[in-house]
Design a protein around this motif. Sequence first.
Motif, PDB file in Angstrom:
ATOM      1  N   MET A 220     -48.322 -84.192 -25.994  1.00 17.83           N
ATOM      2  CA  MET A 220     -46.990 -83.785 -26.619  1.00 17.83           C
ATOM      3  C   MET A 220     -45.905 -84.930 -26.772  1.00 17.83           C
ATOM      4  N   VAL A 221     -46.096 -85.614 -25.488  1.00 17.37           N
ATOM      5  CA  VAL A 221     -45.398 -86.788 -25.264  1.00 17.37           C
ATOM      6  C   VAL A 221     -45.281 -87.805 -26.488  1.00 17.37           C
ATOM      7  N   ASP A 222     -46.656 -88.266 -26.855  1.00 16.43           N
ATOM      8  CA  ASP A 222     -46.832 -89.163 -27.997  1.00 16.43           C
ATOM      9  C   ASP A 222     -46.434 -88.396 -29.197  1.00 16.43           C
ATOM     10  N   VAL A 223     -46.455 -87.223 -29.419  1.00 18.21           N
ATOM     11  CA  VAL A 223     -46.036 -86.704 -30.835  1.00 18.21           C
ATOM     12  C   VAL A 223     -44.423 -86.554 -30.723  1.00 18.21           C
ATOM     13  N   ALA A 224     -43.676 -86.190 -29.481  1.00 17.27           N
ATOM     14  CA  ALA A 224     -42.421 -86.399 -29.273  1.00 17.27           C
ATOM     15  C   ALA A 224     -41.836 -87.906 -29.712  1.00 17.27           C
ATOM     16  N   LYS A 225     -42.741 -88.760 -29.277  1.00 19.27           N
ATOM     17  CA  LYS A 225     -42.002 -90.182 -29.588  1.00 19.27           C
ATOM     18  C   LYS A 225     -42.101 -90.506 -31.235  1.00 19.27           C
TER      19      LYS A 225
ATOM     20  N   GLU B 238     -41.065 -76.669 -30.422  1.00 20.43           N
ATOM     21  CA  GLU B 238     -39.683 -76.664 -29.935  1.00 20.43           C
ATOM     22  C   GLU B 238     -39.544 -77.888 -28.980  1.00 20.43           C
ATOM     23  N   SER B 239     -40.446 -77.831 -27.897  1.00 21.65           N
ATOM     24  CA  SER B 239     -40.077 -78.938 -26.826  1.00 21.65           C
ATOM     25  C   SER B 239     -40.301 -80.023 -27.453  1.00 21.65           C
ATOM     26  N   ILE B 240     -41.304 -80.279 -28.281  1.00 20.47           N
ATOM     27  CA  ILE B 240     -41.483 -81.617 -29.076  1.00 20.47           C
ATOM     28  C   ILE B 240     -40.359 -81.948 -29.782  1.00 20.47           C
ATOM     29  N   LEU B 241     -39.930 -81.053 -30.702  1.00 19.27           N
ATOM     30  CA  LEU B 241     -38.670 -81.770 -31.694  1.00 19.27           C
ATOM     31  C   LEU B 241     -37.481 -81.925 -30.674  1.00 19.27           C
TER      32      LEU B 241
ATOM     33  N   GLU C 206     -42.102 -85.150 -17.931  1.00 19.60           N
ATOM     34  CA  GLU C 206     -41.168 -84.428 -17.125  1.00 19.60           C
ATOM     35  C   GLU C 206     -40.119 -83.575 -18.086  1.00 19.60           C
ATOM     36  N   CYS C 207     -39.790 -84.393 -19.076  1.00 17.70           N
ATOM     37  CA  CYS C 207     -38.676 -83.640 -20.041  1.00 17.70           C
ATOM     38  C   CYS C 207     -39.365 -82.617 -20.824  1.00 17.70           C
ATOM     39  N   ILE C 208     -40.635 -82.880 -21.073  1.00 19.61           N
ATOM     40  CA  ILE C 208     -41.447 -81.949 -22.057  1.00 19.61           C
ATOM     41  C   ILE C 208     -41.716 -80.719 -21.078  1.00 19.61           C
ATOM     42  N   SER C 209     -41.985 -80.970 -19.848  1.00 18.59           N
ATOM     43  CA  SER C 209     -42.132 -79.887 -19.042  1.00 18.59           C
ATOM     44  C   SER C 209     -41.127 -79.002 -18.814  1.00 18.59           C
ATOM     45  N   ALA C 210     -39.797 -79.696 -18.658  1.00 27.86           N
ATOM     46  CA  ALA C 210     -38.667 -78.884 -18.418  1.00 27.86           C
ATOM     47  C   ALA C 210     -38.212 -78.054 -19.587  1.00 27.86           C
ATOM     48  N   TRP C 211     -38.663 -78.427 -20.835  1.00 31.26           N
ATOM     49  CA  TRP C 211     -38.437 -77.398 -21.772  1.00 31.26           C
ATOM     50  C   TRP C 211     -39.358 -76.346 -21.843  1.00 31.26           C
ATOM     51  N   ILE C 212     -40.585 -76.503 -21.327  1.00 33.97           N
ATOM     52  CA  ILE C 212     -41.558 -75.417 -21.255  1.00 33.97           C
ATOM     53  C   ILE C 212     -41.109 -74.353 -19.799  1.00 33.97           C
TER      54      ILE C 212
END
Length: 525
Positions: free
Chosen positions: A1-6, A189-192, A208-214
């Motif tokens: 998810m981090v890679d995709v968000a980047k 949504e977390s990724i976007l 961490e920021c991805i898991s914060a959204w989750i």
Amino acid sequence: MVDVAKRVEMMLRDPEESLIVLSGCGTSGRIAFLLVTSFNEMVKAPKQKQICSYIIAGGDRAMLTSQEAPEDDPALGARMLDKICAGKKHVLFVGISCGMSAPFVAGQLDFCLKHLDVFTPVLLGFNPVHMARSEPMQDCSFHFKDVAERMIAEQRHKKAFVLNPVLGAEAISGSSRMKGGSATKIILESILLAGHEAAFRGKRVTPECISAWITASEMVYETTYSHSDELAALIHQAGESLQMKAHVYYIGWQTLGIIGLTDASECVPTFGADFDDIRGFINNGFREMKNKEGDLSFLGPEFVIGHKDFVDTILPSLSQNDVMLFLFTVNDDLHEVTALADQVRRRTSNLHAIAHDLEKFTIPVIVMVSHLQRWELSTKWCLNAISTGAHVLKGKVYMNYMIDLRVTNSKLYRRAINILQRFTGCSKGECERALLRAIYSTDDLSEDMTSADVWKHTDGESTVNKFKFLVVPTALVMIQCGCTLAEARHHLDCHPVIRDAVSACFSSSKTKNFIKPLDSVEAEP
Ligand code: F1P
């Protein structure tokens, strides 16, 4: 998810040359549309270029009615993707298929894998790759599992990504509109949002920021279900209405209106409901939807979706047995909400609301957007519970199976056989024959019928029954009672509640079969 968000961050930094595409079939396509609408709205705020687009198999009409046949067409998926990406140098493509099964999405991923210089494909689904669908696809040399395996191979070089957490079974077997749809929304949504925060607010994309959204979604879950007493009361109310052949109307504002429309329209294929059993309406109709194909109201009554349409066509005949459910937030025009509520109250007191509030009103736009997305999720959970619970009370579900599903594509055809096997314990061949008898409305199957491709059976044009529902229950009764088509239909006619019809047939059949344990039949996509 981090890679995709980047990758999302990269796309947002280079909007002229880039495009993010979310694509799927049925619920997955509807969630893609919702996410794109909200994301573009958010990107619009600081006057940025909108770079997110959606594809739904069957086009925009599939947002309000089920169009399962195009889901079976991999070439169509690839063509639609090619068309919307024309001229773009970088495309982040997210193909969503909860069951890792939709040929339409497989065709798109295959297309991306052949053009990795432009496309970064992402597959989102909720099965392990080894359980992805391996059935041959229409006019195609590969199947879904092939594509998923190629995606995994490219993931090693970070040229493709597979996001496939295992969620466990859906509450109602055979419908991914609940858990699968919600998880799709939370993950994408977390990724976007993480990509957006990185591109415009100087934050780094981290685990961490991805898991914060989750975690935020988990809080939404807790808040929503802390109202389980109120939800139970609404389920009860909606169930009573459906049992009295009355209606449930969702009157939503903005994207909550879209959530209402989506939930309502999915009841038709999921529970064999009539389109007007549960209906959704949105303020300003298609203008508010902002869908690509614009106003579709000319297509028929299922596409009449504005509040004004509700006032003109439904309100005059609204009865006390109909449930009215308003869906809005403090950001909506509360005068408008009140005015419509007053009009409704003149006809019925059976009026309820899911209203979302804020603790503080002075918050920056980005936080407000994420509030909106949390309100959407909460509304989705409430409506899924209400419409599912109401149909369970109406007797449309037998032992957690949606036995009255419409057999309108190859996945649903296989699922129907699977359900028949599970309940009768008979062989796949016997179950398939009974299903075909019900589909073609005959006790004497011709050679043409038995040897035809699956997509012939599921194409309403070439079959006699045209999927007027009850196909699977009819087949079930024929097998269980060893009776003719006419006798099975008579049995169903005598029991207007499907669950009662099926229960009666099981308790009266001489040789009682027991439901096979879950692991004794093929895994269901
Ligand atoms: C897509 C889908 C489901 C629908 C039905 C037919 O599934 O349209 O949304 O409920 O099961 O298939 P998927 O590709 O996301 O698994």
